[in-house]
Design a protein around this motif. Structure first.
Motif, mmCIF file in Angstrom:
data_model
loop_
_atom_site.group_PDB
_atom_site.id
_atom_site.type_symbol
_atom_site.label_atom_id
_atom_site.label_comp_id
_atom_site.label_asym_id
_atom_site.label_seq_id
_atom_site.Cartn_x
_atom_site.Cartn_y
_atom_site.Cartn_z
ATOM 1 N N LYS A 114 96.734 -27.407 -56.122
ATOM 2 C CA LYS A 114 96.211 -25.979 -56.354
ATOM 3 C C LYS A 114 95.858 -25.336 -58.034
ATOM 4 N N LEU A 115 94.384 -25.829 -58.034
ATOM 5 C CA LEU A 115 92.773 -25.164 -58.978
ATOM 6 C C LEU A 115 93.651 -24.586 -59.203
ATOM 7 N N ASP A 116 94.250 -24.488 -60.671
ATOM 8 C CA ASP A 116 94.200 -23.053 -61.710
ATOM 9 C C ASP A 116 92.486 -23.392 -62.498
ATOM 10 N N ARG A 117 93.175 -22.180 -63.634
ATOM 11 C CA ARG A 117 91.383 -21.955 -64.445
ATOM 12 C C ARG A 117 91.703 -23.020 -65.021
ATOM 13 N N LYS A 118 92.174 -23.849 -65.955
ATOM 14 C CA LYS A 118 92.786 -24.604 -66.692
ATOM 15 C C LYS A 118 92.418 -25.957 -66.464
ATOM 16 N N ARG A 119 93.116 -26.211 -64.883
ATOM 17 C CA ARG A 119 92.838 -27.591 -64.626
ATOM 18 C C ARG A 119 91.146 -27.501 -64.441
ATOM 19 N N ILE A 120 90.733 -26.504 -63.422
ATOM 20 C CA ILE A 120 89.463 -26.516 -64.023
ATOM 21 C C ILE A 120 88.262 -26.555 -64.826
ATOM 22 N N ASP A 121 89.063 -26.212 -66.330
ATOM 23 C CA ASP A 121 88.471 -26.293 -67.452
ATOM 24 C C ASP A 121 87.958 -27.268 -67.768
ATOM 25 N N TRP A 122 89.430 -28.341 -67.556
ATOM 26 C CA TRP A 122 90.375 -29.932 -67.271
ATOM 27 C C TRP A 122 89.027 -30.052 -66.730
ATOM 28 N N LEU A 123 88.663 -30.361 -65.764
ATOM 29 C CA LEU A 123 88.556 -31.143 -64.896
ATOM 30 C C LEU A 123 86.744 -30.958 -64.975
ATOM 31 N N SER A 124 86.529 -30.072 -65.138
ATOM 32 C CA SER A 124 85.298 -29.694 -65.601
ATOM 33 C C SER A 124 84.120 -30.355 -66.662
ATOM 34 N N GLU A 125 85.775 -30.833 -67.763
ATOM 35 C CA GLU A 125 85.194 -31.592 -69.540
ATOM 36 C C GLU A 125 85.187 -33.240 -68.521
ATOM 37 N N GLN A 126 86.229 -33.544 -67.934
ATOM 38 C CA GLN A 126 86.471 -34.761 -67.627
ATOM 39 C C GLN A 126 84.283 -35.058 -66.759
ATOM 40 N N THR A 127 84.382 -33.984 -66.369
ATOM 41 C CA THR A 127 82.753 -34.592 -65.467
ATOM 42 C C THR A 127 81.261 -34.828 -66.267
ATOM 43 N N HIS A 128 81.784 -34.509 -67.597
ATOM 44 C CA HIS A 128 80.960 -35.164 -68.715
ATOM 45 C C HIS A 128 81.141 -36.373 -69.016
ATOM 46 N N LEU A 129 82.259 -36.606 -69.285
ATOM 47 C CA LEU A 129 83.286 -37.642 -69.665
ATOM 48 C C LEU A 129 83.197 -39.532 -69.394
ATOM 49 N N TRP A 130 83.486 -38.817 -67.413
ATOM 50 C CA TRP A 130 83.119 -39.794 -66.497
ATOM 51 C C TRP A 130 81.560 -39.270 -65.665
ATOM 52 N N PRO A 131 80.947 -40.202 -66.625
ATOM 53 C CA PRO A 131 79.114 -40.395 -65.929
ATOM 54 C C PRO A 131 79.762 -40.796 -64.311
ATOM 55 N N ASN A 132 79.213 -40.492 -63.160
ATOM 56 C CA ASN A 132 79.060 -41.471 -62.128
ATOM 57 C C ASN A 132 80.357 -40.901 -61.701
ATOM 58 N N GLN A 133 81.679 -41.628 -61.781
ATOM 59 C CA GLN A 133 82.572 -41.096 -61.515
ATOM 60 C C GLN A 133 82.906 -40.203 -61.092
ATOM 61 N N THR A 134 82.838 -38.092 -61.439
ATOM 62 C CA THR A 134 83.453 -37.088 -61.186
ATOM 63 C C THR A 134 82.272 -36.361 -60.395
ATOM 64 N N ASP A 135 82.609 -35.451 -60.069
ATOM 65 C CA ASP A 135 81.398 -34.597 -59.435
ATOM 66 C C ASP A 135 81.412 -33.044 -59.780
ATOM 67 N N GLN A 136 80.298 -32.343 -60.025
ATOM 68 C CA GLN A 136 80.873 -30.682 -60.204
ATOM 69 C C GLN A 136 81.222 -29.952 -59.306
ATOM 70 N N LYS A 137 81.529 -30.432 -58.001
ATOM 71 C CA LYS A 137 81.697 -30.134 -57.087
ATOM 72 C C LYS A 137 82.920 -30.961 -56.272
ATOM 73 N N ILE A 138 83.528 -30.036 -55.250
ATOM 74 C CA ILE A 138 84.861 -30.998 -54.627
ATOM 75 C C ILE A 138 85.331 -30.130 -53.697
ATOM 76 N N SER A 139 86.231 -30.932 -52.693
ATOM 77 C CA SER A 139 86.361 -30.151 -51.566
ATOM 78 C C SER A 139 87.671 -29.354 -51.975
ATOM 79 N N VAL A 140 88.091 -28.938 -51.031
ATOM 80 C CA VAL A 140 89.216 -27.537 -50.235
ATOM 81 C C VAL A 140 89.033 -27.639 -49.772
ATOM 82 N N VAL A 141 90.696 -26.992 -49.155
ATOM 83 C CA VAL A 141 90.879 -26.893 -48.107
ATOM 84 C C VAL A 141 90.068 -25.402 -47.447
ATOM 85 N N ALA A 142 89.724 -25.196 -46.074
ATOM 86 C CA ALA A 142 89.177 -24.009 -45.635
ATOM 87 C C ALA A 142 90.162 -23.348 -45.077
#
Ligand SMILES: Cc1ncc(COP(=O)(O)O)c(C=O)c1O
Length: 495
Positions: free
Chosen positions: A458-486
């Motif tokens: 589950k994505l809580d706020r802290k996890r999302i903030d951290w993942l957003s930070e990673q999208t800048h740290l790993w260019p081309n490796q992570t995405d500002q979009k995410i696949s979630v269960v529909a």
């Protein structure tokens, strides 16, 4: 370009067909470049003599099926069975199986052999994706534990015994469901701990221990004092070596070792047969034998000792010049802490490739170079020259940034069944709107192939903030979009 039927014209198709040039890429050699990446044989120079001689024979001569005199890794008779028996005896293991689908295939088979659907397995957060995939294949619940994290470089370190004691204290209520435990030893960057006391603790819980020693086949060479002890010496039940990453094997070669009586060899053979091709390559199997024979022969040990001494001397000299190389436990992995000099690792990697030096593992804070088993004449001068120039061109941070540790709980279990979440109907949404949604995908920068989010979490706020930070740290490796269960509420109800 398209004709009236919507197909490419004949000429375009022919041009595209003629442009296929993979083979040319394989044979391109630039004498002015240095490749400090895997496989460890360094484009053939560190391959054992017998396999080099084999490859000089008429091409294809050696490409044979499972003839009765050769057999296969799961056959009772034949040269491969004999070879596996001999090497197990030499190393002091109960059994050995060669693999032609890398450490990946053998790790997956090993985990499936010691678990049943519905059970849980204790995994460190730096586990390779292959074992998360095995959880999906075997309907296993991953119980993930956090690791010590170095904020100056962004690496997690292996746990020691007291860390694992704390993890064990935090395991309830899921502890009763756990059937097996996994350790990663060493890490990609060559960090290692003494795993013997950890294995004893896990054994006291009644769990078989699988050690992912993909990067540490050479630890088993028995050069005591030079390298950390292998899982073989430390009493693990199952140990997997990637022979192309840490011995002189061709890509895809690996070996699985079994020790003691906690694991039934027939359950291992069953799961090996689930994930193994019915036509394993005779060349790769011969390369497994050759890499292991070399590693465990007196001559091979002497060669390895030379490589280790050269690597230590190279590190000592580069450090003396001022190059910040981090401490680790494998002299064959050089970790340049470029962020310490205000240099971003991805930019450094791109610059070095243009200037003739290719590393194995670029990360934002560091570049890891793999020296492998080849001799590297003149490497100190080669690196020093580039390092001095790169320091002038790329250093840009005044205040050296530090890394935010991932917000993982000491122990966590995905909120939804991992296999169900991975197979569920999903939707791609922006990270910022994904609070409280369940991931249906693995987010896993490669290399190193370590997931930062697994399906079902589950994505809580802290996890999302951290993942957003990673999208800048790993260019081309992570995405500002995410696949979630529909349709997560329906699926959670059905579990
Ligand atoms: C820790 C670890 N385990 C397993 C693997 C898989 O190894 P292989 O490429 O031999 O399948 C890797 C690959 O990067 C790894 O880093």
């Amino acid at each position: 370009m398209f004709n009236r039927d919507g197909h490419f014209g004949r000429k375009s198709l022919e041009k595209e067909f003629q442009a296929m040039r993979l083979i040319e890429h394989l044979t391109k050699v630039d004498k002015n470049t240095r490749n400090l990446f895997l496989p460890a044989h360094g484009r053939g120079t560190g391959l054992p003599k017998d396999i080099r001689n084999l490859l000089k024979q008429r091409p294809g001569l050696w490409d044979l099926p499972e003839l009765s005199e050769i057999g296969g890794p799961l056959e009772e008779g034949g040269a491969i069975a004999d070879s596996q028996k001999s090497i197990a005896k030499r190393v002091g293991a109960r059994r050995a199986w060669y693999g032609v689908n890398g450490a990946t295939g053998l790790l997956q088979s090993a985990l499936l052999s010691i678990t049943k659907p519905g059970q849980a397995v204790l995994l460190p957060r730096n586990v390779h994706r292959s074992l998360i995939e095995a959880c999906a294949l075997g309907d296993l619940k991953p119980v993930l534990y956090d690791l010590p994290f170095m904020v100056d470089r962004g690496h997690c370190l292996p746990p020691n015994r007291s860390w694992i004691e704390e993890v064990l204290n935090d395991l309830n209520p899921v502890k009763a469901e756990i059937a097996a435990a996994v350790l990663v030893h060493p890490t990609y960057q060559g960090y290692a701990e003494d795993i013997k006391p950890i294995i004893s603790l896990l054994h006291e819980e009644g769990w078989p221990v699988l050690v992912d020693e993909a990067h540490g086949a050479h630890f088993s060479s028995g050069l005591s004092g030079e390298l950390p002890d292998s899982g073989l010496k430390a009493g693990a039940d199952l140990i997997v070596h990637s022979l192309h990453k840490s011995a002189g094997g061709l890509t895809q070669t690996a070996v699985l070792w079994l020790q003691g009586n906690r694991v039934d060899p027939s359950s291992l053979e069953r799961s090996l047969s689930w994930l193994q091709t019915t036509s394993p390559s005779s060349l790769l199997l011969a390369s497994c034998e050759s890499a292991l024979k070399e590693l465990h022969s007196s001559k091979g040990k002497r060669n390895l000792l030379h490589r280790l001494e050269e690597a230590k001397e190279l590190t000592r000299r580069l450090r003396k010049e001022g190059m910040p190389l981090l401490e680790n436990q494998d002299p064959l992995r050089l970790i340049w802490h470029c962020l310490n000099q205000g240099i971003n690792g991805y930019e450094a990697d791109a610059w070095l490739i243009k200037n003739g030096l290719t590393a194995e593992l670029p990360e934002r804070g560091c570049l890891t170079f793999c020296l492998g088993l080849s001799k590297h004449k003149g490497l100190e001068k080669f690196i020093k020259k580039r390092w001095e120039r790169i320091s002038l061109c790329l250093a840009k941070y005044d205040d050296i940034p530090v890394f935010t540790p991932p917000p993982f709980a000491k122990v966590s279990v995905p909120e939804m069944n991992l296999g169900l979440a991975w197979r569920a109907k999903s939707q791609k949404i922006s990270l910022s709107t994904a609070v409280d949604r369940i991931s249906s995908d693995l987010i896993c920068p490669y290399p190193p192939g370590i997931p930062v989010l697994v399906p079902g979490e589950k994505l809580d706020r802290k996890r999302i903030d951290w993942l957003s930070e990673q999208t800048h740290l790993w260019p081309n490796q992570t995405d500002q979009k995410i696949s979630v269960v529909a349709n997560e509420s329906n699926l959670l109800k059905s579990e």
